[in-house]
Scaffold this active site. Structure first.
Site, mmCIF file in Angstrom:
data_model
loop_
_atom_site.group_PDB
_atom_site.id
_atom_site.type_symbol
_atom_site.label_atom_id
_atom_site.label_comp_id
_atom_site.label_asym_id
_atom_site.label_seq_id
_atom_site.Cartn_x
_atom_site.Cartn_y
_atom_site.Cartn_z
ATOM 1 N NE ARG A 190 -3.267 -2.335 2.988
ATOM 2 C CZ ARG A 190 -3.588 -2.583 4.506
ATOM 3 N NH1 ARG A 190 -3.218 -1.580 5.654
ATOM 4 N NH2 ARG A 190 -4.152 -3.453 4.753
ATOM 5 C CG HIS A 206 -0.240 -4.059 4.250
ATOM 6 N ND1 HIS A 206 -0.447 -4.708 3.971
ATOM 7 C CD2 HIS A 206 -1.070 -4.187 5.280
ATOM 8 C CE1 HIS A 206 -1.542 -5.609 3.743
ATOM 9 N NE2 HIS A 206 -1.479 -5.582 5.478
ATOM 10 C CG ASP A 213 -3.799 -7.787 4.676
ATOM 11 O OD1 ASP A 213 -3.312 -7.886 5.564
ATOM 12 O OD2 ASP A 213 -4.239 -6.366 3.640
ATOM 13 C CE1 TYR A 241 -2.908 -6.608 17.132
ATOM 14 C CE2 TYR A 241 -3.935 -6.278 15.305
ATOM 15 C CZ TYR A 241 -2.738 -6.011 16.368
ATOM 16 O OH TYR A 241 -2.476 -4.673 16.754
ATOM 17 C CG HIS A 244 -5.752 -8.158 11.672
ATOM 18 N ND1 HIS A 244 -5.678 -7.494 12.541
ATOM 19 C CD2 HIS A 244 -5.297 -8.571 10.822
ATOM 20 C CE1 HIS A 244 -5.200 -6.061 11.704
ATOM 21 N NE2 HIS A 244 -4.076 -6.832 10.305
ATOM 22 C CG ASP A 246 -11.930 -8.622 7.761
ATOM 23 O OD1 ASP A 246 -11.075 -8.433 8.152
ATOM 24 O OD2 ASP A 246 -12.309 -8.729 7.247
ATOM 25 C CG HIS A 247 -7.089 -10.043 7.052
ATOM 26 N ND1 HIS A 247 -7.908 -8.763 7.461
ATOM 27 C CD2 HIS A 247 -6.411 -9.143 7.035
ATOM 28 C CE1 HIS A 247 -7.627 -7.958 8.047
ATOM 29 N NE2 HIS A 247 -6.127 -8.573 7.708
ATOM 30 C CG HIS A 249 -0.997 -7.894 8.672
ATOM 31 N ND1 HIS A 249 -1.426 -7.034 7.699
ATOM 32 C CD2 HIS A 249 0.148 -8.215 9.257
ATOM 33 C CE1 HIS A 249 -0.259 -6.418 7.987
ATOM 34 N NE2 HIS A 249 1.114 -7.150 8.272
HETATM 35 ZN ZN LIG Z 1 -2.254 -6.482 6.804
#
Ligand SMILES: [Zn+2]
Length: 265
Positions: A190, A206, A213, A241, A244, A246-247, A249
């Site tokens: 990102r 990122h 992710d 956490y 987090h 839904d994914h 990292h």
């Molecule tokens: Zn992330």
């Protein structure tokens, strides 16, 4: 599979790709010995590497004590085999940690596991990589859904892209260890503005190209988080956490921080 029959032509093109990608063999490592140009090679009785590869072709066996760009290129490919909780340096110096990573890579693919990178090891790597040097199951596009040129992060575009390449090789190792089932990557690099737009942490990995992710896929978030500990990810954030659930990292870089309380991490 990856255009071996025209490997020589592609090798020439790959040189340009390297330069754009910030992993130029000529410039990345000042102390490198004569860089190994990705040219076509033929097998010889002396045991030279017998496969031309459009991404990078190693010129000879590497072992503990070797150094230079060829070692650095090897380290990128075995970055996913540092041992639990560890991360290997991508520094062109073939020391004990690199030897251990090569040994684990060899064992993972059923090769003679001696920690010496020779033809069998390199040929396995050639099978595992695309012409742009990414591992076959991951792409630069997956690792950057923010912009097209890797600009605007906390490091140069070339560094962000190079970091993402290492991340992909870690993911490839993890994917193999988890039964070669697909791993979904929802995003990676990102720019600062992309990070702000999604409410990312102020110093999110990122923005360095280090992070990915991961979607649940067939494995589930917790299995991904647990496996990531073995493949060079020093930052793991997953279910339990904040933000987090839904994914999962995962990221490399300095310092270890693992937290996925719902997964026992
Ligand atoms: Zn992330």
């Amino acid at each position: 599979m990856r255009s071996r029959p025209i490997g020589f032509l592609l090798a020439t093109l790959a040189g340009a790709t390297f330069a754009l990608g910030g992993v130029s063999p000529a410039s990345a490592s000042p102390d490198a010995a004569t860089p190994t140009a990705p040219t076509a090679r033929t097998a010889t009785a002396s045991g030279d590497i017998g496969t031309a590869d459009a991404c990078y072709t190693w010129g000879g066996t590497l072992r503990e004590g070797s150094s230079g760009e060829a070692v650095r290129q090897l380290q990128i490919r075995v970055a996913g085999y540092p041992g639990t909780g560890n991360q290997i340096a991508i520094d062109g110096a073939f020391g004990p940690a690199t030897k251990a990573a090569v040994t684990r890579f060899q064992a993972a693919y059923g090769l003679a596991a001696d920690g010496i990178a020779g033809p069998a090891t390199f040929n396995k790597i050639y099978q595992l990589q695309d012409n742009d040097c990414t591992p076959v199951n991951f792409t630069y596009a997956e690792l950057n859904r923010c912009n097209s040129d890797w600009s605007g992060g906390k490091v140069s575009a070339a560094t962000a892209r190079a970091n993402a390449l290492v991340t992909m090789w870690k993911l490839q190792a993890m994917r193999h260890a988890m039964g070669d089932r697909p791993i979904t990557v929802n995003g990676g690099f990102r720019s600062v503005s992309c990070n702000s737009a999604v409410g990312g942490a102020a110093n999110s990995r990122h923005m360095y190209g280090h992070a990915a992710d991961l979607g649940a896929g067939p494995q589930g978030f917790c299995a991904l988080a647990q496996a990531a500990r073995n493949h060079g990810f020093t930052e793991i954030l997953g279910p339990g956490y904040p933000g987090h659930n839904d994914h999962t990292h995962v990221a490399g870089g300095s310092g270890r921080f693992w937290s996925a309380p719902s997964c026992g991490i």
